[in-house]
Write an enzyme that holds these catalytic residues in place. Sequence first.
Site, PDB file in Angstrom:
ATOM      1  N   GLN A  75       0.877  -4.406  -9.413  1.00 11.18           N
ATOM      2  CA  GLN A  75       1.265  -5.705  -8.873  1.00 11.18           C
ATOM      3  C   GLN A  75       2.152  -6.481  -9.846  1.00 11.18           C
ATOM      4  OE1 GLN A  75      -2.036  -7.098  -6.692  1.00 11.18           O
ATOM      5  NE2 GLN A  75      -1.290  -9.163  -6.433  1.00 11.18           N
ATOM      6  N   SER A 131      -3.266   0.082 -12.526  1.00 15.12           N
ATOM      7  CA  SER A 131      -4.042  -0.642 -11.512  1.00 15.12           C
ATOM      8  C   SER A 131      -3.725  -0.120 -10.106  1.00 15.12           C
ATOM      9  CB  SER A 131      -3.782  -2.153 -11.643  1.00 15.12           C
ATOM     10  OG  SER A 131      -4.646  -2.889 -10.831  1.00 15.12           O
ATOM     11  N   LEU A 132      -3.098  -0.934  -9.260  1.00 18.39           N
ATOM     12  CA  LEU A 132      -2.685  -0.508  -7.921  1.00 18.39           C
ATOM     13  C   LEU A 132      -1.910   0.814  -7.969  1.00 18.39           C
ATOM     14  CD1 LEU A 132      -1.677  -0.930  -4.906  1.00 18.39           C
ATOM     15  CD2 LEU A 132       0.193  -2.224  -5.920  1.00 18.39           C
ATOM     16  N   ARG A 174      -7.897  -2.738   0.047  1.00 17.67           N
ATOM     17  CA  ARG A 174      -8.082  -3.222  -1.322  1.00 17.67           C
ATOM     18  C   ARG A 174      -7.467  -4.618  -1.484  1.00 17.67           C
ATOM     19  NH1 ARG A 174      -5.056  -3.020  -6.362  1.00 17.67           N
ATOM     20  NH2 ARG A 174      -6.327  -2.340  -8.131  1.00 17.67           N
ATOM     21  N   HIS A 216      -9.875  -7.164 -12.073  1.00 14.05           N
ATOM     22  CA  HIS A 216     -10.485  -6.305 -13.095  1.00 14.05           C
ATOM     23  C   HIS A 216     -11.527  -7.057 -13.923  1.00 14.05           C
ATOM     24  CE1 HIS A 216      -7.707  -3.151 -12.016  1.00 14.05           C
ATOM     25  NE2 HIS A 216      -6.726  -4.027 -12.089  1.00 14.05           N
ATOM     26  N   GLN A 270     -12.620   0.992 -10.893  1.00 16.41           N
ATOM     27  CA  GLN A 270     -11.416   0.328 -11.410  1.00 16.41           C
ATOM     28  C   GLN A 270     -11.338  -1.170 -11.086  1.00 16.41           C
ATOM     29  OE1 GLN A 270      -7.772  -0.269  -9.577  1.00 16.41           O
ATOM     30  NE2 GLN A 270      -6.796   1.472 -10.591  1.00 16.41           N
TER      31      GLN A 270
END
Length: 293
Positions: free
Chosen positions: A9, A88-89, A113, A195, A244
Amino acid sequence: MNAYVFPGQGAQFSGMGLDLYENSELAKTLFHKANEILGFEITKIMFEGTKEELQQTKVTQPAIFLHSVILSKVMGASFNPDMVAGHSLGEFSALVANGVLEFEDALRLVSKRALAMQKACELKPSTMAAVLGLEDAVVEEGCAVIDGIVVPANYNCPGQLVISGEIPAIEKACEYMKEKGAKRALVLPVGGAFHSPLMEPAREELAAAIEDTVFNTPKCPIYQNVPTTAVTDANEIKKNLIAQLTAPVKWTQSVQHMIADGATVFTEIGPGKVLQGLVKKIERSVETASAAV
């Protein structure tokens, strides 16, 4: 060895993916399929949307995923990774690229998500902050002594660690980091504490969807954000992907392990060049590049 890395992101921009759409029939087909799966014309927002429209959570995450994955598919035979990783993503993009997830299944998970994270953000006011110029251990110590929820969230590169948590705790932590000698400690323009433990409701929601999705054996290892080492077992990949959402993104450690295992070229697939910059800060000697078709 060739390492392919996929951004998360923040890499979005207006016009992203338009060149792929205009120059590849495969890309056009996949973009149209994405519109059907998502139930709205994400292509219109990607190609001509405003910055504000692209920042909507339901748009941002699928848009970056689509740009990355469709680019990797249009590359055809020239896309030949020895290892993959995603920030991440970006881990979802990496899992399509190495054959663990089908395009359609991964897009549905990314959409779920994004919406689950948005809901979690609305439950409690929270945010993130970037801390620059401090050792990781000093930042970790600061998070541990501040009252309230504040945790290390993104280990981006040496001297750059993002923290995540409740707004008052983040503000206190920023003051603490400055007192300890941080070059900067600034609150980021994000909608919530990604996170961190505050993402637990989203983790539970996403876990159910991930458990119901078929995960194939990967074509090459993925260095996931949570363990940071090479993973090739489909069930372990699933478990790490669920973890995650509430665990930190250990990008520094993942890149270090990829280099230790033989990676010499890091190619970024998707919008922007953020990951190339981070890789260079982690290890100056490796080669970095943007994917091209």
